[in-house]
Design a protein around this motif. Structure first.
Motif, PDB file in Angstrom:
ATOM      1  N   SER A  53       0.824  -1.208   0.000  1.00  0.00           N
ATOM      2  CA  SER A  53       0.000   0.000   0.000  1.00  0.00           C
ATOM      3  C   SER A  53       0.860   1.262   0.000  1.00  0.00           C
ATOM      4  CB  SER A  53      -0.985   0.000   1.170  1.00  0.00           C
ATOM      5  OG  SER A  53      -0.318   0.121   2.402  1.00  0.00           O
ATOM      6  N   VAL A  54       1.971   1.257   0.733  1.00  0.00           N
ATOM      7  CA  VAL A  54       2.869   2.413   0.752  1.00  0.00           C
ATOM      8  C   VAL A  54       3.555   2.582  -0.604  1.00  0.00           C
ATOM      9  CG1 VAL A  54       4.982   3.374   1.776  1.00  0.00           C
ATOM     10  CG2 VAL A  54       3.197   2.411   3.242  1.00  0.00           C
ATOM     11  N   ASP A 115      -4.610   5.103   6.924  1.00  0.00           N
ATOM     12  CA  ASP A 115      -5.615   4.054   6.751  1.00  0.00           C
ATOM     13  C   ASP A 115      -5.601   3.634   5.289  1.00  0.00           C
ATOM     14  OD1 ASP A 115      -6.480   4.098   9.422  1.00  0.00           O
ATOM     15  OD2 ASP A 115      -7.782   5.808   9.021  1.00  0.00           O
ATOM     16  N   ALA A 116      -5.346   2.352   5.059  1.00  0.00           N
ATOM     17  CA  ALA A 116      -5.299   1.826   3.701  1.00  0.00           C
ATOM     18  C   ALA A 116      -6.360   0.737   3.545  1.00  0.00           C
ATOM     19  CB  ALA A 116      -3.916   1.252   3.399  1.00  0.00           C
ATOM     20  N   VAL A 117      -6.948   0.672   2.362  1.00  0.00           N
ATOM     21  CA  VAL A 117      -7.893  -0.391   2.032  1.00  0.00           C
ATOM     22  C   VAL A 117      -7.365  -1.081   0.779  1.00  0.00           C
ATOM     23  CG1 VAL A 117     -10.270  -0.981   1.428  1.00  0.00           C
ATOM     24  CG2 VAL A 117      -9.827   0.913   3.007  1.00  0.00           C
ATOM     25  N   VAL A 118      -7.137  -2.393   0.894  1.00  0.00           N
ATOM     26  CA  VAL A 118      -6.575  -3.186  -0.200  1.00  0.00           C
ATOM     27  C   VAL A 118      -7.494  -4.377  -0.443  1.00  0.00           C
ATOM     28  CG1 VAL A 118      -4.593  -4.552  -0.973  1.00  0.00           C
ATOM     29  CG2 VAL A 118      -4.225  -2.546   0.463  1.00  0.00           C
ATOM     30  N   VAL A 119      -7.787  -4.650  -1.716  1.00  0.00           N
ATOM     31  CA  VAL A 119      -8.570  -5.837  -2.071  1.00  0.00           C
ATOM     32  C   VAL A 119      -7.632  -6.844  -2.718  1.00  0.00           C
ATOM     33  CG1 VAL A 119     -10.398  -6.781  -3.535  1.00  0.00           C
ATOM     34  CG2 VAL A 119     -10.755  -4.633  -2.320  1.00  0.00           C
ATOM     35  N   LEU A 129      -5.037  -1.293  -4.441  1.00  0.00           N
ATOM     36  CA  LEU A 129      -5.159  -0.290  -3.389  1.00  0.00           C
ATOM     37  C   LEU A 129      -6.381   0.561  -3.700  1.00  0.00           C
ATOM     38  CD1 LEU A 129      -3.960   1.102  -0.852  1.00  0.00           C
ATOM     39  CD2 LEU A 129      -2.697   2.583  -2.432  1.00  0.00           C
ATOM     40  N   LEU A 130      -7.400   0.504  -2.827  1.00  0.00           N
ATOM     41  CA  LEU A 130      -8.614   1.280  -3.035  1.00  0.00           C
ATOM     42  C   LEU A 130      -8.497   2.673  -2.438  1.00  0.00           C
ATOM     43  CD1 LEU A 130     -11.401  -1.351  -2.320  1.00  0.00           C
ATOM     44  CD2 LEU A 130     -10.392  -0.697  -4.501  1.00  0.00           C
ATOM     45  N   SER A 131      -7.874   2.784  -1.259  1.00  0.00           N
ATOM     46  CA  SER A 131      -7.711   4.100  -0.648  1.00  0.00           C
ATOM     47  C   SER A 131      -6.502   4.093   0.278  1.00  0.00           C
ATOM     48  CB  SER A 131      -8.968   4.507   0.115  1.00  0.00           C
ATOM     49  OG  SER A 131      -9.146   3.703   1.251  1.00  0.00           O
ATOM     50  N   PHE A 132      -5.941   5.284   0.448  1.00  0.00           N
ATOM     51  CA  PHE A 132      -4.797   5.481   1.334  1.00  0.00           C
ATOM     52  C   PHE A 132      -4.904   6.911   1.833  1.00  0.00           C
ATOM     53  CE2 PHE A 132      -0.439   6.254   2.594  1.00  0.00           C
ATOM     54  CZ  PHE A 132      -0.024   5.021   3.080  1.00  0.00           C
TER      55      PHE A 132
END
Length: 145
Positions: A53-54, A115-119, A129-132
């Protein structure tokens, strides 16, 4: 006979409702709801998703354009660790990660939370990566580079 049909109907209805909910020691959870990931610090998959994610954030944002088309240069983030994680079964597995990272190139990096959202879709070997976004904490500590 009618009484047996009514009892059978209520029994099947109850079985259907119970299959829609799962009871755990923490209370009732809806199937498909978020669940905490145990042992986040030692969970290799979760830590790799935090690193992903980073890296993905850096790829998308560090050399991005602002609203008037000018090139922006931001300091890349350096991954430290995933502090907390939850997962949710969707079309794949959606991970909600609390990631700690600092800015690259500073002698003393102040860690910040994101806050990260990964599918993850294992059958396609894909991660998205959906959001970071910045987390609630403004800083969680300092580390020496």
């Amino acid at each position: 006979m009618a009484m047996r049909l009514v009892l059978l109907f209520f029994f099947l209805l109850q079985a259907l409702l119970l299959s829609a909910f799962r009871v755990s020691a923490g209370g009732a959870r809806v199937v498909g709801g978020r669940t905490d990931v145990a042992d986040v610090e030692t969970n290799k998959e979760v830590q790799e998703l935090g690193l992903f994610s980073v890296h993905e954030y850096n790829r998308r944002v560090v050399l991005g354009n602002n609203s008037d088309g000018r090139l922006l240069r931001r300091r890349p983030l350096v991954f430290s660790r995933v502090a907390a994680a939850q997962r949710q079964v969707v079309s794949g597995i959606k991970y909600f990660l609390r990631v700690e990272a600092g800015e690259e190139g500073r002698r003393r990096r102040r860690l910040r939370t994101f806050d990260a959202v990964v599918v993850v879709k294992p059958w396609l070997a894909s991660r998205t990566l959906l959001s970071f976004s910045p987390g609630d904490d403004t800083g969680v500590g300092d580390i020496d580079a």
